[in-house]
Design an enzyme around this catalytic site. Structure first.
Site, short mmCIF file in Angstrom:
data_model
loop_
_atom_site.label_atom_id
_atom_site.label_comp_id
_atom_site.label_asym_id
_atom_site.label_seq_id
_atom_site.Cartn_x
_atom_site.Cartn_y
_atom_site.Cartn_z
CG ASP A 409 40.26 8.63 56.42
OD1 ASP A 409 40.35 9.72 55.83
OD2 ASP A 409 40.04 8.53 57.64
CG ASP A 606 36.83 6.89 60.59
OD1 ASP A 606 35.88 6.73 59.81
OD2 ASP A 606 37.15 8.00 61.06
#
Length: 711
Positions: A409, A606
């Site tokens: 990410d 995350d």
């Protein structure tokens, strides 16, 4: 009809290896009323569910019978502090105070005494050494027959008992006494090594101070750290260890996080920043609001995670477990054939070949082989946890080393997760003046871009004068009066509408936008005075971390929901391919596409927005500072958010698997050598048990090297 189920927990003495754990599990499972069993060699804890009508005394008698005395522990939902204290206290103690230690000392003393008496009183050697055998062997034999009744007939204790009794019968009592003593020494060393692995991770709990200074009604009082409630405010003096996870509400200082995360450089933190229990406040008084109870702080969760990880076996470990179930009975058959076939068929000496058969029984003990994998995995999980690399079990540890692609990410993973001021362009004014006026308008705002400007103004030492009549213009920016001048701070489009930007200035703004930066234009009395550009910048170690992965043969790629222009700019600075504008389901689809190309994929994110992709990947790795999500959502977690720690995880995995291969080679190699020398008549009983004990010691010592692993 059986009653409702109840949960019971015990610390089980001597449960130091998978063989011991297997005997304990088998013995308990056979009890009527037991519904489920879990064992952990790392913590020596047995957890079971049973019908209410099953008395705990029955469980305890069964464990005592097989030589593993149990100690009842509080339930997992016991109050904070109680459970940990009981667990730790129960595992403490010097080796010579343990049951294994006392038995080993007694056996050794009996062996030495028999030798001394045999030298002084010739003719009684056999009886003296037989007595020495009995001292060490009787407890072993009791355990062997109890384990056989409980469903484990081919235990190491049974092989030992058969070999020692057989040796005495054929007149090799002196060797039998030596063999029993060496066997007990091997068991003791195995227990000491297992204790080291336990102590390595449990020592983390000692980092948290026992007391905390709690503010209450304007004064402070000292109270036990495990009783500090969530929401309380604690005072941390310079040099103190922080007593709880929390958020700084007042003060700014450098926090030494090395004890928890392995980060060697102190991290400067101020109001709003999170701090971990067990870290050290180095240079300022801090007031911290407690955000987690003692039982749920970062260290407690790390310890719990590593303990629970032991229950997830690696593929290699499962294969060896299955192999050992057939290996030991096969060894018994081979030993029996060696003992009887040559005398019966070839007319060889019974005494010679029975002796060789007994030696093969000892060579065939599977201890070294069975412990080769879990010992290495336990040490690696502990070493990783002490450096902020959290892996949920042996299966994950094994898988990470096989990855060939890593999908990252962007926001909060490759980047810091918050915008920072990257450029300040001025038109007739100084940088300080532009920052000062912009910060005056943004004062009190919680918008990420506003916070970036305020942080940069503070870092530059720019004064922040009061702003009057400040108000937001929806979709455009902020306007107000400062020192009699009309000030506007907002988007380039809004500034252009006012005719504030020249063609050259517009080109400069476009160039900044092309670099993926958000731009705010400062206008003073209708004239552009400066431009402030901001961007969520890559983490300091992002480029180094990605290069380290490439060096390991892992291809990194960026998957982000951010706009393509920003993603391309960040990706270019990191030398990584970017795929932008993605929804969560798009990330999941791309992960599956990479897998269809034959790649083993790790997804690094995350743990919230990336949940579908984390689930689809071969290994999901959460980046985060010890949050619940980072520790619980993915297969593994990087505690302090360093990109290069993903490469460190891969390195730890590959180092562990190399260690396991070495261990298996040592275990099987020594057995093969001594099997050949025994059949050829070169070695006998005591070298056979020395080979087994030696292999166990070598394998365990090799695995324990991983406790000192450094990235």
């Amino acid at each position: 009809m059986a009653g409702s189920a109840k949960a019971l927990r015990y610390r089980v003495e001597g449960m130091d290896c998978p063989s011991c754990a297997g005997k304990v599990e088998t013995a308990v499972k056979r009890l009527p009323g037991v519904l489920g069993v879990q064992v952990s060699t790392l913590t020596q804890v047995l957890t079971l569910t049973a019908n209410d009508d099953l008395p705990p005394e029955g469980i305890e008698r069964a464990l005592h019978a097989i030589g593993h005395p149990p100690h009842r522990l509080p339930a997992k939902d016991a109050p904070a502090g109680t459970r940990d204290h009981d667990d730790d206290g129960a595992t403490a103690g010097r080796w010579w105070e343990s049951t294994k230690g006392r038995l080993t000392i007694s056996s050794g003393a009996a062996f030495v005494l028999a030798w001394l008496l045999a030298e002084g009183v010739p003719g009684y050697e056999r009886w003296l050494y037989t007595a020495a055998v009995a001292v060490g062997l009787l407890p072993i034999a009791r355990r062997a027959f109890a384990a056989a009744r409980a469903g484990s007939p081919f235990s190491i204790e049974m092989l030992m008992t058969i070999a020692a009794v057989g040796a005495v019968i054929i007149g090799a009592a002196e060797e039998a006494a030596a063999v029993v003593f060496l066997f007990l020494v091997g068991e003791l060393l195995e227990g000491v090594a297992a204790g080291r692995a336990r102590a390595s991770i449990q020592s983390l709990t000692a980092l948290v101070p026992k007391t905390a200074l709690v503010e209450h009604n304007g004064s402070t009082e000292e109270m036990p750290a495990d009783r500090v409630p969530v929401g309380a405010t604690i005072l941390i003096r310079p040099g103190d260890r922080i007593a709880a996870d929390g958020e700084i509400i007042n003060g700014e200082g450098a926090i030494n996080e090395a004890p928890v995360t392995g980060e060697s450089t102190p991290v400067r933190k101020g109001p709003g920043a999170s701090v971990f229990a067990g870290t050290i406040n180095t240079d300022a008084v801090l007031r911290v609001r407690v955000t987690a109870a003692a039982a749920d702080n970062t260290i407690a969760r790390v310890v719990r995670l590593v303990e629970e990880a032991q229950e997830s076996k690696a593929r290699t470990e499962r294969l060896i477990d299955r192999f050992s179930r057939y290996y030991t009975p096969a060894v018994v058959v081979v030993a029996a054939l060696v003992a009887v076939f040559p005398p019966l068929v070839l007319g060889q000496s019974w005494g010679e070949w029975i002796y060789k058969g007994l030696a093969i029984l000892l060579i065939g003990c599977p201890c070294a082989l069975v412990i080769s994998t879990p010992a290495a995995i336990a040490a690696a999980l502990s070493a990783g946890a002490r450096r902020g690399l959290l892996l949920k079990g042996g299966a994950v540890l094994e898988s990470i080393g096989r990855i060939t692609a890593a999908a990252f990410d962007k926001t909060g993973t490759l980047t810091e997760g918050r915008p920072q001021v990257t450029d300040v362009l001025t038109f007739g004014r100084s940088d300080t003046e532009v920052l000062s006026l912009a910060a005056a308008l943004e004062q009190g705002s919680s918008h990420p871009l506003a916070l970036a400007i305020l942080e940069q103004a503070k870092a530059a030492g720019a004064p922040v004068p009061p702003a009057f009549d400040a108000r937001a213009l929806p979709g455009k920016g902020v306007i107000g009066s400062i020192g009699g001048e009309q000030i506007f701070l907002g988007s380039p489009q809004a500034a252009a509408e006012q005719g504030s930007l020249t063609a050259v200035q517009t080109d400069q703004v476009t160039s900044l936008n092309d670099a993926g930066k958000s731009v705010a234009v400062l206008v003073v009395n209708g004239m552009a005075a400066g431009v402030i550009a901001m961007r969520d910048e890559p983490r300091a170690d992002a480029r180094v971390g990605l290069d380290a992965l490439r060096a390991l043969g892992v291809t990194p790629v960026m998957l982000t929901g951010d706009n393509p222009r920003t993603a391309a700019a960040i990706a270019a600075s990191l030398g990584i391919e970017a795929r932008a504008g993605l929804l969560p389901e798009d990330k999941q689809r791309i992960v599956r596409e990479l897998q269809e190309q034959g790649l083993v994929v790790a997804k690094v994110g995350d743990g919230i927005n990336d949940a579908p992709a984390l689930a689809a990947a071969n290994v999901g790795i959460a980046m985060g500072g010890g949050t619940d999500v980072a520790l619980e959502t993915a297969d593994a977690a990087v505690l302090h958010g360093r990109v290069r720690d993903v490469a460190h995880m891969v390195g730890l995995s590959r180092g562990t698997m190399a260690n396991i291969r070495q261990n298996i080679t040592i275990a099987l190699g020594l057995k093969a050598v001594f099997l050949a020398t025994t059949v050829l008549g070169i070695t006998g009983l005591w070298p056979a048990i020395l080979a087994d004990t030696g292999a166990t010691v070598l394998v365990t010592a090799n695995a324990m090297r991983l406790l000192t692993w450094r990235p």
